[in-house]
Design a protein around this motif. Structure first.
Motif, short mmCIF file in Angstrom:
data_model
loop_
_atom_site.label_atom_id
_atom_site.label_comp_id
_atom_site.label_asym_id
_atom_site.label_seq_id
_atom_site.Cartn_x
_atom_site.Cartn_y
_atom_site.Cartn_z
N THR A 169 0.56 -1.00 0.23
CA THR A 169 0.18 -0.15 0.06
C THR A 169 0.91 1.40 0.27
O THR A 169 1.67 0.95 0.48
CB THR A 169 -0.67 -0.01 0.71
N LEU A 170 0.68 2.15 -1.10
CA LEU A 170 1.08 3.84 -0.57
C LEU A 170 0.77 4.52 0.78
O LEU A 170 -0.74 4.46 0.11
CB LEU A 170 0.55 4.13 -1.93
N CYS A 171 1.53 4.89 1.33
CA CYS A 171 1.02 5.63 2.58
C CYS A 171 0.98 6.95 1.93
O CYS A 171 2.57 7.61 2.26
CB CYS A 171 0.93 4.61 3.58
N ILE A 172 0.10 8.33 2.59
CA ILE A 172 0.51 9.39 2.09
C ILE A 172 0.09 9.96 3.80
O ILE A 172 -1.52 10.04 4.03
CB ILE A 172 -0.17 10.13 1.19
N PRO A 173 0.93 10.62 3.84
CA PRO A 173 0.53 11.42 5.52
C PRO A 173 -0.09 12.61 5.30
O PRO A 173 0.48 13.42 4.33
CB PRO A 173 2.24 12.03 6.06
N THR A 174 -1.05 12.65 6.07
CA THR A 174 -2.03 14.10 5.64
C THR A 174 -2.10 14.20 7.45
O THR A 174 -2.10 13.95 8.34
CB THR A 174 -2.60 13.57 5.17
N VAL A 175 -2.42 15.66 7.11
CA VAL A 175 -3.59 15.94 7.89
C VAL A 175 -5.02 16.03 7.75
O VAL A 175 -4.85 15.19 6.74
CB VAL A 175 -3.36 18.41 7.75
N PHE A 176 -5.76 16.14 9.09
CA PHE A 176 -7.36 16.40 9.74
C PHE A 176 -7.63 16.37 9.88
O PHE A 176 -7.81 17.19 11.48
CB PHE A 176 -7.17 14.40 10.18
N VAL A 177 -8.83 17.04 8.88
CA VAL A 177 -9.56 18.61 9.43
C VAL A 177 -11.09 18.44 9.59
O VAL A 177 -10.99 17.35 8.56
CB VAL A 177 -9.13 20.03 8.97
N SER A 178 -11.11 19.70 10.08
CA SER A 178 -13.18 19.35 9.79
C SER A 178 -13.45 20.38 8.34
O SER A 178 -12.11 20.37 8.06
CB SER A 178 -14.13 19.89 10.99
N MET A 179 -14.95 20.81 8.70
CA MET A 179 -15.38 21.22 7.21
C MET A 179 -15.17 22.19 7.43
O MET A 179 -15.15 22.78 6.11
CB MET A 179 -17.09 21.09 6.92
N THR A 180 -14.82 22.85 8.85
CA THR A 180 -14.21 24.80 9.34
C THR A 180 -12.97 24.38 9.15
O THR A 180 -12.94 25.65 8.82
CB THR A 180 -15.32 24.59 10.34
#
Length: 725
Positions: A169-180
């Motif tokens: 699996t290719l894993c891509i580090p990301t942020v995680f935010v709400s709709m706002t």
């Protein structure tokens, strides 16, 4: 069937275990495999157009804004590289407020009209994903029925391919935010705090004559402690399986009192596991450096090299995942709970912190004559100010129900946050407080008295393992974080309080210079002001001593002993103002962290309480009653035979069984109480009602373990779990 059947089967299985064959050979030499599964700088330089590569590197190395136009080229190159590595899916990896790692997998393949499928991965897919956000802790930022959340590509942390026997699996580090746009994760505030700290550090450096100091970042080197137990024992302990720690267990006849495990020869089975783990870590570009036995039996440590704090936090999560996966392969379970075994040293995660960049190096290197190194002294003074002003926030950053078992237990630093500087720096700052520093204690030499050994250089000061925040030569080591937690949380706090302290230093120097004060005098005045105002936080003595508790109170240092003492620091007015000022957390985000902390505390203790009731009622109590029955039958037989038998042991046993029943009844009642309406009320109920009832049940059960016949005792013992590996 006897009660210890499972234990005996586990012991036989451990003895029969044959470890898998591993080793470095040929092309698998460490230098050859390091980073082979990482979409790193070398891979990007080879596969990306020059203009795209330069744009991406400007973002990574200099903090420039990411140009969205490069995304398609990066996505295409990343997809081709991952497919060549055997990847079938890609995953946006993020770090929600559970403290764990989360990921959503999608296939590269997309159907086309002719009935076949093509591998697709567009730039917009790389940049943004949309996992369900409804089931993650949000502390009130989101309603449960509001499901939309977004992941955003973090270009500063490299993508990687995670191998699995069934497909990669290719894993891509990301942020995680709400709709706002509010942070639902730990990475977003870490990146914000990194940016804030860097901006203020660069202000200070410009005052020291660095016209273009470059992008300043914080660096982190987390040392990871952990326990290993054989999985046969682990699976026979419901408490370990579900809570990560033993809720029952008598102290073994031999523990760690001989100090014979610390830095001892690594057991063959464990060394095989460590080597296998390192190979997997090297593939992922994680620079594992040190491995050794820790103090407690069954306890070990791994430490990586320093990396940028954001990458180090991602790698730390990946390291824990890898340790657990490889341990299972070797028939063991890796335990990260801060206190898996009562009466045995627990596990921490020492966070080594520094700041700087590739051009300037670490800004916390004092040199041979630190009294002459004004730039270092200003940055060191900023640390002193930051830790003193925001000691409560540092304590809150490591607060959890699990870490409460460890802090201040003469195996970890006390809950009082202080700084250890060592003899050399303490002397320099004492001179500054009196006027001006004119000398530094120099390195010494050690003559051992053996002709074949050279004269060894010695540092001008010792180290202090009882200090929560200790200077260790070229960095500060925050020793209070727990083994189980993400390093992102303490690093967010350290970055932010350093931003405030460096802002103060820059502002004071700029104001003094604008008023006509020469630079050297301005620096001296700043250092004198900081050490006079904040020097109370410096303590080079024994943090475990009772005298320090009294002295710390006299100095005005907070002593936040438990999680519920520490968490209110997050919503104090100074804390909210601090994080809002530097754009790290909004008011709502700060309150969400407070609420999540309370919720996690209550949930953790709730699970443990239910486990205590279950194991106590279905395993410990029945074993004790069977032993009681056998003892009573034996006593009756002796009396029938006219033998004067001693009834005291049976009476004591019966009394302990009664104590266990009483404690379990109290625990059952506490669990059945009407739940409080607020998370604070639920957390207080866990602390005030559940924990005492659990402790009473354990006290009785541990006494019973010492008297119940071994062939009836159902749970693997400390002696077995810690020493049979």
């Amino acid at each position: 069937m006897s009660g210890n059947t499972v234990r005996l089967q586990a012991i036989r299985a451990v003895e029969a275990h044959v470890p898998p064959t591993i080793g470095w050979a040929g092309a698998e030499a460490p230098g050859e495999v390091f980073g082979e599964n990482v979409f790193n700088k070398a891979v990007m330089q080879k596969r990306l157009p020059k203009s795209v590569f330069k744009s991406v590197m400007a973002t990574i190395e200099r903090g420039a804004a990411l140009d969205p136009l490069v995304a398609d080229a990066v996505a295409s190159a990343m997809k081709d590289w991952a497919l060549e590595k055997g990847a079938t899916h890609y995953a946006h990896v993020f770090y929600p407020l559970t403290g764990l790692t989360a990921e959503k997998h999608d296939s590269f393949l997309e159907p086309v009209p002719d009935g076949s499928a093509l591998a697709e991965f567009a730039g917009k897919t790389l940049i943004q994903g949309e996992p369900d956000a409804s089931s993650f802790p949000s502390g009130g930022l989101r309603n449960t029925f509001e499901a939309r959340g977004y992941t955003g590509w973090d270009v500063t942390s490299p993508a990687y391919v995670l191998e699995n026997p069934s497909g990669n699996t290719l894993c891509i580090p990301t942020v995680f935010v709400s709709m706002t746009g509010e942070a639902l994760d730990h990475k977003t505030p870490l990146l914000r705090s990194q940016q804030a700290m860097g901006a203020q550090a660069e202000r200070v450096l410009r005052l020291f004559g660095h016209a273009d100091p470059g992008h300043i970042v914080s660096f982190c080197g987390p040392e990871q402690e952990y326990f290993l137990v054989d999985r046969h024992f682990f699976l026979a302990r419901p408490d370990l399986l579900n809570a990560g720690r033993t809720l029952f267990g008598a102290k073994p006849p031999k523990g760690q009192e001989f100090d014979d495990h610390y830095f001892g020869a690594i057991p063959e089975r464990v060394l095989g596991f460590m080597m296998d783990t390192e190979r997997e870590l090297f593939k992922l570009g994680i620079p594992a450096k040190t491995r050794h036995n820790e103090v407690a039996p069954g306890q070990f440590e791994i430490a990586p090299m320093f990396e940028r704090a954001n990458v180090a936090a991602d790698h730390q999560q990946l390291l824990m995942t890898t340790l657990k996966a490889v341990a299972k392969k070797h028939g063991m379970e890796c335990l990260f709970h801060e206190k898996p075994f009562e009466g045995v040293n627990g596990s921490g995660k020492h966070v080594n912190f520094s700041l700087g960049n590739a051009e300037l190096g670490s800004l916390l290197v004092p040199g041979d004559t630190p009294h002459e190194n004004a730039q270092f002294l200003v940055f060191c003074a900023a640390v002193i100010r930051a830790v003193h002003r925001y000691a409560g926030l540092l304590r809150a950053s490591v607060a959890s129900a699990t870490n409460d078992h460890r802090l201040g237990a003469n195996e970890a630093p006390p809950a009082i946050i202080s700084i250890f500087l060592g003899d050399q720096l303490a002397d320099v700052f004492e001179q500054i407080a009196k006027g001006r520093a004119t000398s530094s204690k120099s390195r010494g030499s050690m003559v051992i008295g053996v002709d074949t050994l050279p004269v060894l250089p010695t540092d001008p000061g010792d180290r202090n393992r009882t200090s929560p925040f200790a200077f260790t030569g070229n960095r500060f080591e925050f020793r209070a974080p727990g083994s189980l937690q993400t390093v992102a949380v303490p690093m967010v706090t350290i970055n932010t309080i350093m931003a405030e302290a460096l802002d103060h230093c820059a502002t004071e120097l700029e104001t003094a210079l604008a008023g006509g004060t020469d630079f050297d005098t301005a620096v001296q005045d700043l250092l004198t002001e900081i050490i006079a105002t904040h020097g109370a936080v410096v303590f080079n003595g024994d943090g475990y001593s009772d005298k320090w508790q009294v002295e710390a109170a006299e100095r005005g240092l907070p002593n936040l002993r438990t999680t519920l003492d520490a968490l209110p620091e997050l919503i104090s007015e100074p804390a909210v103002e601090l994080f809002e000022k530097y754009g790290v957390f909004s008011h709502r985000e700060m309150h969400s962290r407070y609420e999540v902390g309370l919720e996690q505390y209550a949930l953790t203790i709730g699970v443990e309480a239910r486990l205590t009731l279950e194991v106590g009622s279905t395993s410990v109590l029945p074993a004790a009653v069977r032993h009681q029955t056998e003892a009573a039958v034996n006593l009756g037989a002796l009396k029938s035979a006219g033998i004067d038998a001693d009834t005291a042991p049976l009476a004591e046993l019966t009394g302990t069984i009664t104590a266990l029943r009483t404690a379990l009844d109290a625990l059952r009642a506490a669990l059945g109480a009407e739940p409080a309406e607020t998370t604070l009320g639920q957390a207080e109920h866990a602390r005030d009602e559940l924990l005492p009832a659990m402790a009473a049940a354990r006290a009785a059960a541990d006494v019973l373990e010492g008297v119940v016949a071994d062939d009836l005792w159902p749970l693997p013992t400390y002696q077995e779990m810690l020493f049979i590996l």
